[in-house]
Design an enzyme around this catalytic site. Structure first.
Site, short mmCIF file in Angstrom:
data_model
loop_
_atom_site.label_atom_id
_atom_site.label_comp_id
_atom_site.label_asym_id
_atom_site.label_seq_id
_atom_site.Cartn_x
_atom_site.Cartn_y
_atom_site.Cartn_z
N ASN A 62 95.40 71.57 39.25
CA ASN A 62 96.02 70.36 39.80
C ASN A 62 95.91 70.34 41.31
OD1 ASN A 62 97.93 72.49 39.51
ND2 ASN A 62 99.65 71.09 39.64
N GLU A 64 97.52 68.33 44.38
CA GLU A 64 98.58 67.38 44.78
C GLU A 64 98.29 66.77 46.15
OE1 GLU A 64 102.32 69.43 44.18
OE2 GLU A 64 102.07 69.31 42.01
N CYS A 73 95.97 65.83 37.93
CA CYS A 73 96.24 66.97 37.03
C CYS A 73 94.99 67.83 36.84
CB CYS A 73 96.68 66.47 35.66
SG CYS A 73 98.24 65.61 35.64
N GLU A 75 93.69 68.94 34.13
CA GLU A 75 92.82 68.51 33.02
C GLU A 75 91.82 67.46 33.48
OE1 GLU A 75 96.09 68.80 33.08
OE2 GLU A 75 96.94 69.26 31.11
N CYS A 112 99.95 65.77 30.01
CA CYS A 112 100.72 64.55 30.26
C CYS A 112 100.02 63.36 29.59
CB CYS A 112 100.88 64.31 31.75
SG CYS A 112 99.41 63.63 32.55
N CYS A 115 96.59 62.34 31.02
CA CYS A 115 95.53 63.28 30.65
C CYS A 115 95.15 63.14 29.18
CB CYS A 115 95.95 64.71 30.95
SG CYS A 115 95.98 65.04 32.73
N1 THU Z 1 100.24 68.66 35.78
C1 THU Z 1 98.99 69.00 35.35
O1 THU Z 1 98.11 69.40 36.14
N2 THU Z 1 98.74 68.88 34.02
C2 THU Z 1 99.64 68.46 33.09
O2 THU Z 1 99.29 68.31 31.93
C3 THU Z 1 101.03 68.22 33.48
C4 THU Z 1 101.29 68.18 34.93
C5 THU Z 1 100.53 68.79 37.21
C6 THU Z 1 100.75 67.49 37.93
C7 THU Z 1 101.58 67.93 39.10
O3 THU Z 1 100.72 68.40 40.13
C8 THU Z 1 102.37 69.10 38.56
O4 THU Z 1 101.71 69.53 37.38
C9 THU Z 1 103.82 68.77 38.23
O5 THU Z 1 103.90 67.65 37.41
#
Ligand code: THU
Length: 163
Positions: A62, A64, A73, A75, A112, A115
């Site tokens: 991920n 940010e 994310c 994925e 999520c 994704c």
């Molecule tokens: N996140 C992912 O990378 N994948 C997921 O399936 C769920 C959430 C990340 C997004 C964000 O940077 C952090 O996790 C918190 O939500």
């Protein structure tokens, strides 16, 4: 009136030792690669590693952003890389792990909603389902044979082309 039901089964393993060698390597790589996440805001580091049909592996973490909604994310970083580097090659299996710096990382989390939609599209465009392996840094490991089970009644390309 009719009633319809959607259900799916998944497997739960208590330890890495119960997995086959290929799955174990994938989840170990996903755990290790959480270190490459850029998640200074959530401190929730996610790593995803996929094995493709051509034997290649592709990873994502991920990423940010100070403008929070810009973040992406793990994925979807992985899927974008796979689509660019190995265009049209199906993904066999994607392992997803996370390391929560502020909390526990001892049970699987699943992708999520955004994704799930993205994974579904990748399955459609490559005409192959994707197997998911989910875990934290420790604890149970889940295997879901078809990622689209997580997105029942999905919206997809067939809706737009009127099939
Ligand atoms: N996140 C992912 O990378 N994948 C997921 O399936 C769920 C959430 C990340 C997004 C964000 O940077 C952090 O996790 C918190 O939500």
């Amino acid at each position: 009136m009719q009633k319809r039901e959607v259900r799916f089964e998944y497997q739960v393993f208590n330890s890495l030792e119960e997995l086959n060698a290929s799955d174990r390597t994938l989840i170990e790589s996903a755990r290790a690669i959480t270190q490459k996440a850029y998640a200074p805001y959530s401190e929730f580091l996610v790593g995803a590693v996929a094995l493709l049909d051509n034997g290649a592996t592709v990873a994502g973490t991920n990423q940010e952003n100070a403008s929070y909604p810009v973040g992406i994310c793990a994925e979807r970083v992985l899927l974008a890389s796979a689509a660019m580097i190995h265009t049209d090659v199906p993904i066999k299996t994607m392992a997803i792990a996370y390391h929560h710096l502020n909390g526990e990382s001892n049970k699987p989390v699943s992708p999520c909603g955004m994704c799930r939609q993205s994974i579904h599209e990748y399955e459609e465009r490559t005409h192959q389902t994707i197997r998911l392996i989910l875990s934290g840094m420790t604890g149970e490991i889940m295997i879901i044979e078809n990622a689209s089970s997580l997105l029942p009644m999905s919206f997809g390309s067939h809706e737009l082309i009127g099939e």
